[in-house]
Scaffold this motif. Structure first.
Motif, PDB file in Angstrom:
ATOM      1  N   HIS A 150       0.849  -1.187   0.000  1.00 25.35           N
ATOM      2  CA  HIS A 150       0.000   0.000   0.000  1.00 25.35           C
ATOM      3  C   HIS A 150       0.888   1.242   0.000  1.00 25.35           C
ATOM      4  O   HIS A 150       2.060   1.188   0.366  1.00 25.35           O
ATOM      5  CB  HIS A 150      -0.972   0.009   1.184  1.00 25.35           C
ATOM      6  N   PHE A 151       0.324   2.367  -0.424  1.00 27.49           N
ATOM      7  CA  PHE A 151       1.117   3.571  -0.672  1.00 27.49           C
ATOM      8  C   PHE A 151       0.840   4.720   0.301  1.00 27.49           C
ATOM      9  O   PHE A 151       1.573   5.700   0.316  1.00 27.49           O
ATOM     10  CB  PHE A 151       0.880   4.067  -2.104  1.00 27.49           C
ATOM     11  N   GLU A 152      -0.211   4.614   1.074  1.00 29.64           N
ATOM     12  CA  GLU A 152      -0.523   5.656   2.044  1.00 29.64           C
ATOM     13  C   GLU A 152      -0.624   5.050   3.436  1.00 29.64           C
ATOM     14  O   GLU A 152      -1.131   3.940   3.603  1.00 29.64           O
ATOM     15  CB  GLU A 152      -1.849   6.349   1.683  1.00 29.64           C
ATOM     16  N   LYS A 153      -0.147   5.787   4.423  1.00 29.94           N
ATOM     17  CA  LYS A 153      -0.147   5.299   5.796  1.00 29.94           C
ATOM     18  C   LYS A 153      -1.566   4.909   6.207  1.00 29.94           C
ATOM     19  O   LYS A 153      -2.515   5.671   6.041  1.00 29.94           O
ATOM     20  CB  LYS A 153       0.388   6.377   6.729  1.00 29.94           C
ATOM     21  N   ASP A 154      -1.694   3.697   6.741  1.00 30.97           N
ATOM     22  CA  ASP A 154      -3.002   3.167   7.111  1.00 30.97           C
ATOM     23  C   ASP A 154      -2.829   2.283   8.347  1.00 30.97           C
ATOM     24  O   ASP A 154      -2.220   1.212   8.266  1.00 30.97           O
ATOM     25  CB  ASP A 154      -3.581   2.356   5.952  1.00 30.97           C
ATOM     26  N   PRO A 155      -3.339   2.700   9.502  1.00 29.66           N
ATOM     27  CA  PRO A 155      -3.136   1.912  10.727  1.00 29.66           C
ATOM     28  C   PRO A 155      -3.748   0.521  10.650  1.00 29.66           C
ATOM     29  O   PRO A 155      -3.311  -0.387  11.363  1.00 29.66           O
ATOM     30  CB  PRO A 155      -3.812   2.754  11.814  1.00 29.66           C
ATOM     31  N   TRP A 159       2.836  -4.000   3.144  1.00 33.25           N
ATOM     32  CA  TRP A 159       4.074  -3.209   3.177  1.00 33.25           C
ATOM     33  C   TRP A 159       3.787  -1.805   2.650  1.00 33.25           C
ATOM     34  O   TRP A 159       3.283  -1.640   1.537  1.00 33.25           O
ATOM     35  CB  TRP A 159       5.136  -3.893   2.325  1.00 33.25           C
ATOM     36  N   LEU A 160       4.130  -0.811   3.454  1.00 30.86           N
ATOM     37  CA  LEU A 160       3.968   0.580   3.043  1.00 30.86           C
ATOM     38  C   LEU A 160       5.153   1.007   2.191  1.00 30.86           C
ATOM     39  O   LEU A 160       6.293   1.008   2.643  1.00 30.86           O
ATOM     40  CB  LEU A 160       3.858   1.488   4.271  1.00 30.86           C
ATOM     41  N   VAL A 161       4.892   1.350   0.930  1.00 37.27           N
ATOM     42  CA  VAL A 161       5.922   1.824  -0.004  1.00 37.27           C
ATOM     43  C   VAL A 161       5.610   3.276  -0.328  1.00 37.27           C
ATOM     44  O   VAL A 161       4.514   3.598  -0.785  1.00 37.27           O
ATOM     45  CB  VAL A 161       5.935   0.973  -1.299  1.00 37.27           C
ATOM     46  N   LYS A 162       6.558   4.163  -0.094  1.00 35.62           N
ATOM     47  CA  LYS A 162       6.311   5.593  -0.273  1.00 35.62           C
ATOM     48  C   LYS A 162       6.490   6.031  -1.725  1.00 35.62           C
ATOM     49  O   LYS A 162       5.967   7.067  -2.130  1.00 35.62           O
ATOM     50  CB  LYS A 162       7.215   6.394   0.660  1.00 35.62           C
ATOM     51  N   ASP A 163       7.248   5.262  -2.509  1.00 36.22           N
ATOM     52  CA  ASP A 163       7.463   5.621  -3.909  1.00 36.22           C
ATOM     53  C   ASP A 163       6.347   5.052  -4.777  1.00 36.22           C
ATOM     54  O   ASP A 163       5.883   3.932  -4.560  1.00 36.22           O
ATOM     55  CB  ASP A 163       8.797   5.050  -4.411  1.00 36.22           C
ATOM     56  N   ARG A 164       5.936   5.800  -5.775  1.00 38.86           N
ATOM     57  CA  ARG A 164       5.030   5.252  -6.774  1.00 38.86           C
ATOM     58  C   ARG A 164       5.816   4.345  -7.712  1.00 38.86           C
ATOM     59  O   ARG A 164       6.971   4.640  -8.027  1.00 38.86           O
ATOM     60  CB  ARG A 164       4.362   6.390  -7.557  1.00 38.86           C
ATOM     61  N   LEU A 165       5.204   3.272  -8.135  1.00 34.49           N
ATOM     62  CA  LEU A 165       5.913   2.252  -8.899  1.00 34.49           C
ATOM     63  C   LEU A 165       5.332   2.125 -10.307  1.00 34.49           C
ATOM     64  O   LEU A 165       4.140   2.311 -10.518  1.00 34.49           O
ATOM     65  CB  LEU A 165       5.808   0.900  -8.177  1.00 34.49           C
ATOM     66  N   ASP A 166       6.200   1.774 -11.253  1.00 36.25           N
ATOM     67  CA  ASP A 166       5.797   1.533 -12.633  1.00 36.25           C
ATOM     68  C   ASP A 166       5.284   0.094 -12.723  1.00 36.25           C
ATOM     69  O   ASP A 166       6.061  -0.852 -12.921  1.00 36.25           O
ATOM     70  CB  ASP A 166       6.992   1.755 -13.558  1.00 36.25           C
TER      71      ASP A 166
END
Length: 249
Positions: free
Chosen positions: A119-124, A131-138
């Protein structure tokens, strides 16, 4: 009445446990299951799992075999409620199946499938589940790389070193990313997996998604058979064993 073999299907949230397999000085799923079943059946029960998941890894579909002595089959098969009452909420027994006495939960499995969640945004509510990934992926590029996995059989580059396997060959039959509203799901299926293989594949595919390496680089990493060339092992929290197939279940 002699010993009779059975399979038990379970699911578990691995967040609190040091993996499936019994270890000294650490709580594992196998230890909890064996204790619960031994108490219910009033005899020592030792399970053997379809594989070993690492600390923090989850399973929605996991099988283990066990032997029971001098009990009517109906009592063995109808034990789910009793066993669940003795297990913590994070571990659930789902089904018990009568099998031949030579059936083996690990060696008889013909296919296994895992999913890995990002997932890309913090979510409790995704803590220890994704897994929280801060980068956007291709994602398109990552799927092109995932397709390349189906062209290879030797995955030494994605295996932990010094394992006791006799071969690093696996046949991957599916590998793809799906975009969800709140993130990504990677699904991979094969006849077998090496220790840490899925998490190492994910770590390398994420490098593709960040444009740190190319598709050519990805192929060369696999062909090198060298673990140090592949990406880092991603966190265990996003990994789920979701399917184990047998010819007789």
């Amino acid at each position: 009445m002699s010993k009779k073999r059975y399979f038990i299907q379970i699911a578990y949230d691995g967040s609190l446990y040091h993996g499936w397999q019994i270890q000294p000085n650490a709580i594992t799923v196998q230890e909890l299951l064996d204790k619960a079943m031994s108490t219910f059946y009033r005899q020592p029960i030792e399970t053997l799992g379809c594989g070993r998941t690492d600390a923090g890894v989850h399973a929605t579909d996991f099988y283990a075999h066990f032997d029971v002595e001098n009990l009517e089959e109906a009592k063995v098969l109808n034990a789910i409620a009793g066993i669940n009452a003795m297990l913590p909420y994070q571990v659930a027994a789902k089904k018990i199946i009568s099998v031949n006495d030579d059936a083996h939960a690990r060696f008889d499995a013909t296919a296994r499938a895992y999913k890995y969640y990002i997932h890309f945004e913090k979510d409790p509510f995704k803590l220890n589940r994704s897994w929280l990934v801060k980068d956007r992926l291709d994602v398109e590029q990552m799927n092109q790389a995932a397709d390349l996995l189906l062209n290879y059989t030797d995955f030494s580059c994605f295996s932990k070193s010094n394992t006791q396997t006799f071969t690093n060959n696996c046949k991957i039959t599916e590998a793809r990313f799906e975009e969800k509203e709140d993130g990504l799901v990677f699904t991979v299926q094969a006849d077998r997996f090496l220790r840490n293989m899925v998490r190492a594949i994910m770590g390398t595919l994420v490098r593709i998604g960040k444009h740190e390496i190319t598709l050519t680089d990805f192929s060369e990493i696999i062909e090198s058979k060298n673990r140090s060339n592949a990406g880092q092992s991603v966190p265990a929290c996003g990994l789920y064993l979701v399917k184990v197939e047998y010819p007789y279940i």
